[in-house]
Design a protein around this motif. Structure first.
Motif, short mmCIF file in Angstrom:
data_model
loop_
_atom_site.label_atom_id
_atom_site.label_comp_id
_atom_site.label_asym_id
_atom_site.label_seq_id
_atom_site.Cartn_x
_atom_site.Cartn_y
_atom_site.Cartn_z
N ASN A 1 0.06 14.68 9.30
CA ASN A 1 0.51 13.32 8.97
C ASN A 1 1.62 12.86 9.91
O ASN A 1 1.60 11.74 10.43
CB ASN A 1 0.99 13.26 7.52
N ALA A 2 2.59 13.74 10.12
CA ALA A 2 3.73 13.39 10.97
C ALA A 2 3.31 13.22 12.43
O ALA A 2 3.78 12.32 13.13
CB ALA A 2 4.81 14.46 10.87
N CYS B 1 5.37 1.78 7.58
CA CYS B 1 5.17 0.56 6.78
C CYS B 1 6.49 -0.18 6.58
O CYS B 1 6.53 -1.42 6.64
CB CYS B 1 4.55 0.91 5.43
N ALA B 2 7.56 0.56 6.35
CA ALA B 2 8.88 -0.06 6.19
C ALA B 2 9.31 -0.73 7.49
O ALA B 2 9.85 -1.84 7.49
CB ALA B 2 9.91 1.00 5.77
N GLY C 1 5.17 9.75 2.04
CA GLY C 1 6.52 9.60 2.58
C GLY C 1 6.51 9.30 4.07
O GLY C 1 7.33 8.53 4.57
N GLU C 2 5.56 9.92 4.81
CA GLU C 2 5.45 9.66 6.25
C GLU C 2 4.89 8.26 6.49
O GLU C 2 5.35 7.54 7.39
CB GLU C 2 4.54 10.71 6.90
N THR D 1 0.83 -1.22 0.00
CA THR D 1 0.00 0.00 0.00
C THR D 1 0.86 1.26 0.00
O THR D 1 0.55 2.24 -0.69
CB THR D 1 -0.93 0.01 1.23
N SER D 2 1.93 1.24 0.77
CA SER D 2 2.81 2.41 0.83
C SER D 2 3.44 2.70 -0.53
O SER D 2 3.57 3.87 -0.92
CB SER D 2 3.90 2.22 1.89
N PHE D 3 3.81 1.66 -1.27
CA PHE D 3 4.36 1.87 -2.61
C PHE D 3 3.30 2.39 -3.58
O PHE D 3 3.58 3.24 -4.44
CB PHE D 3 4.97 0.57 -3.14
N ILE D 4 2.07 1.89 -3.44
CA ILE D 4 0.98 2.38 -4.30
C ILE D 4 0.75 3.86 -4.06
O ILE D 4 0.59 4.66 -5.00
CB ILE D 4 -0.30 1.57 -4.05
#
Length: 375
Positions: free
Chosen positions: A354-355, A130-131, A124-125, A89-92
Motif C-alpha cells: 500500500n505504501a 486523499c487529504a 490510513g495510507e 471514500t477515505s473516511f468510509i
C-alpha cells in the motif's frame, strides 16, 4: 532571446524530471534488495519460503511502476473534481476497519480484507493522499479562506481532528500524526497566520501528551526509548535490537546479507526497522548515502512545488513533499531511538504494498505537475 530562454527552462525542467525518476527507481530497486536481505530468515520462519517477501515486493514494485506512469501522464487538474469524493471514500474506508472486514494483527486493526487475508488495503495510507488532494482543492478554490478562522482554518482543523481520531482508534498514532502534519503543513504553505500555526501546534502537542499519559502501553514506549537497555527484554526490545544493529555495522558495515540482528532478533526487520539492517550491513557510510539520496529527492519535490503553474498544483506538490519528509524523519528517528517506536515505514525501501503504491503514484503526480510547469 525570449524563445531561447523558454527552451532552456524546458530543457532544465526535463532534466529535473529525469533526476526525480532516477532517484525514485533507485530507491525502489535498493528497497527490493534490502527487503530480501532483511526478510530472509523471517520468511523462512513464517512461510518456509525465503523468497516470500522478495516476490511480493517485486510484484508491488511492478504495479507501482504502472501507477507511476499513469499518474505522470494523467492531468493533475482533474484531481480537483475528484478531491471531495476521494476524501469521503477515505473516511468510509477508515470506518470499515471497525466492521468484520477489518483485519486485526497484533492488537491493531489497520487493514481491510479484500476477499482473503493475503490481499488487503490500508485505509490510513489512502487517507494521506486523499487529504492532500482535498486540502489542495479547498484552499485553491478560494485562496483567502486561509485568512479566515471560521471559513478556512476551523473546517480544516475539524477535518484534521476527524482523520486523527479515526486513525488513532486503530490504533496507529504515527500515521495519525503524519496526516495531521500534512494538513497543517499545507495550511502553512497556503499562508496560515503564524499565531494560528503556533496555537494549533501547542494544542496538538498537548493532545498527544495527554493521549500518551492516558494509555499505559504508550507510557512504557515513551520511557523505553530514552534508555531501551533498562528493559531490553520487554518494552525496550525493539529499540535495543535496532541500536545493536546500527552499532554492529560500524563505518562500512558487516556486508550485504550478513546481518545478525535480522536472524529473528529484530522484529519486523523488513518493515519499520529496515534502516537498522541497512546500518548493520552497509554501515554508517551506507546510511549517510541513503539519507543524502532522500535529501536530494525532497529538494526536487520542493523545486516542483515552487515552480508549479497554479496554486492547486503547488499545494498538491507541497503536501506530497511534506508527507515524504515527515515519514523519512520519523522512521530514522525511531530506528535511532530518538523517539518512541511507532509503525512508520521508510518510503520506497520498507516492505509494504500500500505504501509503495502511494509513494510511487505520488511521484507520478509530481512529475505531471512538473510537465505542466515546463509548458
Amino acid at each position: 532571446m525570449a524563445k531561447k530562454q523558454r527552451e532552456n527552462e524546458k530543457i532544465k525542467m526535463k532534466t529535473g524530471d529525469f533526476v526525480l525518476t532516477i532517484l525514485m527507481m533507485g530507491l525502489v530497486l535498493f528497497g527490493i534488495i534490502m527487503v530480501f536481505s532483511a526478510s530472509y530468515y523471517v520468511a523462512i520462519s513464517d512461510y518456509s519460503n525465503p523468497y516470500y517477501y522478495l516476490i511480493r515486493d517485486g510484484i508491488w514494485a511492478f504495479l507501482g511502476t504502472i501507477l507511476f506512469v499513469f499518474c505522470k501522464f494523467f492531468p493533475y487538474k482533474y484531481y480537483k473534481k475528484m478531491a471531495f469524493p476521494l476524501m469521503v471514500t477515505s473516511f468510509i474506508l477508515l470506518l470499515l476497519l471497525f466492521t468484520p472486514l477489518g483485519k486485526d494483527v497484533n492488537g491493531a486493526t489497520r487493514w481491510i480484507r479484500l476477499g482473503s487475508d493475503s490481499l488487503t488495503i490500508m485505509p490510513g495510507e489512502i487517507a494521506k493522499i486523499c487529504a492532500i488532494l482535498f486540502v489542495a482543492k479547498f484552499l485553491s478554490d478560494k485562496p483567502k479562506r486561509i485568512l479566515s478562522f471560521t471559513e478556512g482554518i476551523l473546517p480544516l482543523v475539524v477535518l484534521c481532528g476527524a482523520y486523527f481520531g479515526l486513525i488513532l482508534k486503530q490504533p496507529n498514532m504515527s500515521t495519525a500524526i503524519t496526516v495531521a502534519a500534512i494538513i497543517v503543513g499545507m495550511m502553512f504553505v497556503a499562508g496560515l497566520n503564524l499565531k494560528y500555526l503556533f496555537g494549533i501546534g501547542i494544542a496538538g502537542c498537548t493532545g498527544i501528551i495527554a493521549l500518551i499519559l492516558a494509555e499505559p502501553y504508550r507510557m512504557k514506549r515513551m520511557f523505553s526509548f530514552i534508555d531501551p537497555f533498562q528493559d531490553p527484554l520487554g518494552a525496550g526490545w525493539q529499540a535495543a535490537q535496532s541500536l545493536l544493529a546500527l552499532g554492529s555495522g560500524g563505518l562500512f558495515g558487516v556486508g550485504l546479507g550478513k546481518s545478525i540482528q535480522k536472524t529473528l532478533y529484530l522484529p519486523e526487520p523488513q518493515n519499520d526497522f529496515i534502516f537498522a539492517i541497512i546500518g548493520e550491513e552497509l554501515g554508517y557510510i551506507g546510511c549517510l548515502i541513503l539519507i543524502a539520496v532522500y535529501i536530494v529527492l525532497i529538494w526536487r519535490c520542493a523545486h516542483i512545488s515552487l515552480n508549479a503553474p497554479d496554486l492547486f498544483g503547488m499545494l498538491i506538490a507541497s503536501g506530497i513533499t511534506i508527507m515524504l519528509a515527515v515519514q523519512v524523519i520519523l522512521n530514522i528517528a525511531v530506528v535511532t531511538s530518538s523517539m518512541p517506536p511507532t509503525g512508520i515505514i521508510l518510503p520506497f525501501v520498507s516492505f509494504g504494498g500500500n505504501a509503495l503504491l502511494l509513494f510511487m503514484g505520488s511521484m507520478g503526480i509530481l512529475l505531471n505537475i512538473s510537465r505542466h510547469s515546463a509548458k
